[in-house]
Design a protein around this motif. Structure first.
Motif, short mmCIF file in Angstrom:
data_model
loop_
_atom_site.label_atom_id
_atom_site.label_comp_id
_atom_site.label_asym_id
_atom_site.label_seq_id
_atom_site.Cartn_x
_atom_site.Cartn_y
_atom_site.Cartn_z
N GLU A 72 -3.95 -4.64 9.86
CA GLU A 72 -3.35 -3.80 8.82
C GLU A 72 -3.62 -4.36 7.42
OE1 GLU A 72 0.74 -2.32 9.66
OE2 GLU A 72 0.47 -3.39 11.57
N GLU A 74 -6.28 -6.03 6.60
CA GLU A 74 -7.68 -5.73 6.30
C GLU A 74 -7.84 -4.27 5.89
OE1 GLU A 74 -9.77 -6.96 9.79
OE2 GLU A 74 -9.91 -9.06 9.13
N ARG A 75 -7.10 -3.36 6.55
CA ARG A 75 -7.18 -1.94 6.17
C ARG A 75 -6.61 -1.72 4.77
NH1 ARG A 75 -5.93 -1.06 11.66
NH2 ARG A 75 -3.71 -0.82 11.22
N LEU A 76 -5.49 -2.42 4.47
CA LEU A 76 -4.89 -2.31 3.14
C LEU A 76 -5.90 -2.74 2.07
CD1 LEU A 76 -2.38 -1.88 1.30
CD2 LEU A 76 -1.82 -4.28 1.71
N ALA A 78 -9.20 -2.84 2.38
CA ALA A 78 -10.33 -1.91 2.35
C ALA A 78 -10.00 -0.65 1.56
CB ALA A 78 -10.73 -1.54 3.77
N ASP A 79 -8.74 -0.21 1.65
CA ASP A 79 -8.32 0.99 0.92
C ASP A 79 -8.11 0.72 -0.57
OD1 ASP A 79 -8.33 2.43 3.27
OD2 ASP A 79 -6.18 2.22 3.63
N SER A 80 -7.86 -0.54 -0.91
CA SER A 80 -7.43 -0.89 -2.28
C SER A 80 -8.50 -1.55 -3.11
CB SER A 80 -6.21 -1.83 -2.22
OG SER A 80 -5.18 -1.28 -1.43
N LYS A 82 -12.66 -1.61 -3.88
CA LYS A 82 -14.00 -1.06 -3.70
C LYS A 82 -14.96 -1.82 -4.61
CE LYS A 82 -12.07 2.26 -1.26
NZ LYS A 82 -12.15 2.28 0.22
N THR A 91 -21.17 -2.84 1.29
CA THR A 91 -20.46 -2.71 2.55
C THR A 91 -20.23 -4.08 3.20
OG1 THR A 91 -22.57 -2.42 3.71
CG2 THR A 91 -21.42 -0.43 2.96
N ARG A 129 -7.00 -1.41 -6.62
CA ARG A 129 -5.79 -0.58 -6.59
C ARG A 129 -4.68 -1.18 -5.73
NH1 ARG A 129 -7.05 2.33 -10.93
NH2 ARG A 129 -9.24 3.00 -10.79
#
Length: 373
Positions: A72, A74-76, A78-80, A82, A91, A129
């Motif tokens: 979770e 890592e997903r946070l 990845a979403d925040s 770029k 990538t 973000r």
């Protein structure tokens, strides 16, 4: 006076205090050709706030609790976060195992990844973000390393993406100095505790002690002299500890530094309401300035000063802090001088203002001392 204090406390407790230390994450990007080695350190207390990591609610995060929720995290990220080069997204090609690291203000999760870009990186764009919806005070402190060159910047989630023009040699000194001046000004502009400490001092710089109370100074010149002594004492004191802390000579725990900063605001506000400090006020300001210097040191340490290149960043950051302070003096002192001998100045501005500042500082002191925020 008690009525003012009670009203102030009621107002403060009625809404969110926002009394915690600025929430920081630390980002490092090592660029080599079309490859970026990315490291992001995120405070566990910030992650717990958003992801509720403390499964058994014992107020202590265990490695097991953190490890099971790592995907979770890592997903946070990845979403925040770029990262792109020349308009094309870079990538993730490899992710290292989960790690923890200890900073002065507690434990941090360390996420390390290798990014692959389409071509050799010349312009690196970072769109950041993290915690944008949950913490308006959060910031990322970024370092970009490329060959012998190093760049540093603050990443504010509400701002546009930050672009770094990579260089193959060391940064131009004047450009680097200007960046640290801006960071110093920004740091004090978002440091409400530093601002309120100075506001408390400036409100009564136009008065002098007489017995157990205050009376207006006879001339504007004497008020300007008093303000000059207070700001100079604060500047010299915080510059000393800022340098020592940024160099790693002294590193007191962040919890106690932030608590003592809150205490300094409280003492200054109480002294406005009922003078109790013996001796010249500039001496008290110098003592508390030593503490505020440690509070200023965090951003400098994070911006890479552990590499030993201290002189230019310290000069720039200090200049930025002083420029912000002088702006505050220019905004407050002329009005205070004009109103210093008016009864309504004390009744409608100094007393309720000091009571409100004191109430807020008391709440900060409790929250920071007992880690309630």
């Amino acid at each position: 006076m008690m009525r003012f204090v009670l009203v102030a406390l009621a107002l403060v407790l009625a809404g969110p205090a926002q009394a915690h230390k600025s929430s920081d994450a630390y980002l490092t990007f090592q660029v080599s050709g079309n490859t970026i080695t990315q490291r992001v350190d995120i405070a566990l207390q910030d992650l717990d706030r958003d992801l509720d990591l403390d499964a058994n609610d014992d107020k202590q995060l265990s490695w097991g609790e953190l490890r099971t929720r790592w995907p979770e995290l890592e997903r946070l990220l990845a979403d925040s976060l770029k990262v792109s080069s020349e308009g094309q997204a870079c990538t993730v090609s490899h992710t290292l195992a989960p790690q923890l690291d200890q900073h002065s203000d507690g434990a941090y999760a360390v996420l390390q990844q290798t990014l692959h870009c389409a071509a050799a990186v010349q312009r690196l764009s970072v769109d950041y973000r993290l915690f944008a919806a949950s913490d308006a005070k959060h910031r990322g402190i970024a370092r970009v390393l490329s060959g012998a060159a190093e760049q540093s910047a603050l990443l504010i989630p509400a701002d546009a993406a930050k672009t770094f023009q990579l260089q193959t040699s060391a940064q131009d000194p004047l450009r680097s100095l200007g960046g640290f001046v801006v960071e110093g000004m920004r740091h004090i502009s978002v440091g409400l505790d530093h601002i309120l400490f100075l506001v408390s001092l400036l409100m009564v710089a136009v008065w002098r002690r007489e017995g157990a109370g205050w009376v207006a100074r006879a001339t504007p010149a004497s008020a300007w002299r008093e303000a000059f002594k207070l700001v100079t004492a604060f500047t010299l004191a915080h510059s000393l500890t800022l340098g020592l802390a940024a160099a790693g000579v002294l590193a007191p725990p962040s919890r106690w530094v932030e608590s003592l900063i809150a205490a300094s605001v409280l003492v200054a506000a109480i002294d406005n309401l009922r003078p109790f400090i013996k001796g010249p006020r500039w001496l008290m300001v110098a003592l508390f300035g030593l503490v505020h210097g440690f509070g200023f040191a965090g951003p400098l340490q994070a911006l890479g000063l552990q590499r030993g290149n201290l002189a230019l960043p310290l000069l720039g950051f200090n200049l930025g802090v002083e420029l912000a302070q002088l702006l505050l003096v220019a905004l407050i002192l002329p009005l205070a001088i004009a109103l210093r001998d008016k009864p309504l100045y004390g009744r409608l501005l100094v007393r309720p203002g000091s009571a409100l500042i004191g109430g807020l500082a008391l709440l900060w002191l409790v929250e920071r001392s007992f880690l309630l925020s």
